[in-house]
Write an enzyme that holds these catalytic residues in place. Structure first.
Site, PDB file in Angstrom:
ATOM      1  N   THR A   1      -6.813  -2.848  -7.949  1.00 52.53           N
ATOM      2  CA  THR A   1      -6.400  -2.725  -9.343  1.00 52.53           C
ATOM      3  C   THR A   1      -5.083  -3.470  -9.482  1.00 52.53           C
ATOM      4  O   THR A   1      -4.156  -3.239  -8.714  1.00 52.53           O
ATOM      5  CB  THR A   1      -6.236  -1.249  -9.756  1.00 52.53           C
TER       6      THR A   1
ATOM      7  N   ARG B   1      -1.602   2.149 -10.993  1.00 49.63           N
ATOM      8  CA  ARG B   1      -0.942   1.111 -10.203  1.00 49.63           C
ATOM      9  C   ARG B   1      -1.376  -0.289 -10.638  1.00 49.63           C
ATOM     10  O   ARG B   1      -0.711  -1.278 -10.271  1.00 49.63           O
ATOM     11  CB  ARG B   1      -1.247   1.289  -8.715  1.00 49.63           C
TER      12      ARG B   1
ATOM     13  N   MET C   1       3.622  -3.273  -7.587  1.00 45.25           N
ATOM     14  CA  MET C   1       2.646  -2.200  -7.707  1.00 45.25           C
ATOM     15  C   MET C   1       1.292  -2.680  -7.160  1.00 45.25           C
ATOM     16  O   MET C   1       1.223  -3.109  -6.020  1.00 45.25           O
ATOM     17  CB  MET C   1       2.519  -1.746  -9.166  1.00 45.25           C
ATOM     18  N   CYS C   2       0.258  -2.607  -7.976  1.00 45.10           N
ATOM     19  CA  CYS C   2      -1.128  -2.882  -7.586  1.00 45.10           C
ATOM     20  C   CYS C   2      -1.639  -1.766  -6.672  1.00 45.10           C
ATOM     21  O   CYS C   2      -0.878  -1.151  -5.929  1.00 45.10           O
ATOM     22  CB  CYS C   2      -1.311  -4.229  -6.896  1.00 45.10           C
ATOM     23  N   GLY C   3      -2.927  -1.531  -6.754  1.00 40.68           N
ATOM     24  CA  GLY C   3      -3.547  -0.522  -5.913  1.00 40.68           C
ATOM     25  C   GLY C   3      -4.696  -1.121  -5.135  1.00 40.68           C
ATOM     26  O   GLY C   3      -5.460  -1.936  -5.673  1.00 40.68           O
TER      27      GLY C   3
END
Length: 302
Positions: free
Chosen positions: A149, A32, A1-3
């Protein structure tokens, strides 16, 4: 994930709105990456011969005044600073290597977030909304910003492990993905003089770019080399003093979308992060191609 998100202002009159526009983008990526968040803002430029130094200490009551006085004694120069939560931004007339050596020897608990003439990096554990509020990002101004994020997958949730990572002056990187050869690369880069503060794979990618630039590559050349030397899956957004760049690996399994108008260029992991930008309904929209360098720099209009 991560944004990840990035925003480059092309119209100088919009620079006072950078923080507000960017905050909406980063907050939208909370789902995310709820563990921690961080950002790099490129604002005012300090004069030649000076460096802007962003530092972090876990204790909000840490005496930055004492550190400023020791900077003055060590470097025989004024050391003006401003405090923002757990971070402080100093301006020093001193060499990069000398600053790093002094802090490493005298203040090992103080972490260098960024060094350069424009860049300021701030990051902390917590939801993106709490990080944005803590650092009062909506009031910030500048020409461009990148943010991240985080949803930790391979290392602990810590401030040090949060993005962006910076290993060279005015250079930073945010990353969605995972590198498989970061341990070997880290050791090779250390032998080339690149310093690392964490075991995070993304910091290795930042260090790799810093090394290639030190060797004389342009940013585009460094990113082309990264396609050959970095193994794994990634979408990178890279901030420089003049602008920002985006790169996806040859498989491009990590999402990214971009938007461009006459006023700005923006990128995000998902389109919904772009929907609050002015004029987005008329923007040119596209998904970055695999293994293709996209970059923007310099002010275009007043």
């Amino acid at each position: 994930m991560c944004g990840i998100v990035g925003l480059f202002i092309k119209k100088k009159s919009l620079e006072p709105q950078l923080g507000e526009l960017f905050s909406g983008m980063l907050d939208c990526m909370s789902s995310r990456g709820p563990d921690s968040a961080g950002f790099a803002i490129y604002g005012s430029t300090v004069p030649a011969g000076q460096l802007k130094l962003t530092l972090q200490h876990a204790d909000e009551n840490f005496s930055w005044e004492e550190l400023a006085n020791n900077f003055k004694r060590q470097f025989k120069t004024k050391a003006p600073f401003t405090i923002n939560s757990t971070h402080a931004m100093f301006v020093l007339s001193a060499k990069d290597a000398a600053i790093r050596r002094f802090l490493r020897e005298e203040y090992p608990e103080v972490r260098i977030m960024s060094i350069g003439r424009r860049i300021e990096i701030m990051k902390e554990v917590g939801t993106p909304a709490s990080v944005l509020s803590r650092f009062n990002v909506r009031q910030m101004r500048g020409s461009h910003a990148v943010g991240h994020t985080r949803m930790a997958t391979e290392s602990a949730v810590t401030t040090a492990g949060s993005h962006p990572f910076s290993t060279g002056q005015d250079l930073c990187l945010v990353h969605n993905g995972s590198l498989s050869n970061h341990n070997r690369l880290r050791e090779n880069l250390r032998r080339e003089g690149i310093e690392f503060q964490t075991d995070n794979d993304s910091e290795v990618a930042a260090g790799y770019l810093a090394w290639r630039l030190k060797e004389g590559d342009s940013l585009s050349q460094a990113l082309q080399s990264a396609l050959k030397d970095l193994d794994g899956f990634y979408t990178f957004t890279i901030g420089t003093r003049e602008g920002f760049a985006v790169l996806r690996d040859p498989v491009a399994c990590k999402p990214a979308v971009m938007a461009e108008t006459g006023e700005y260029v923006a990128m995000a992991s998902e389109y919904r992060s772009l929907t609050s930008l002015p004029g987005i309904e008329k923007a040119k929209l596209w998904e970055p191609e695999p293994a293709t360098v996209y970059s923007w720099s310099g002010q275009i209009t007043e």
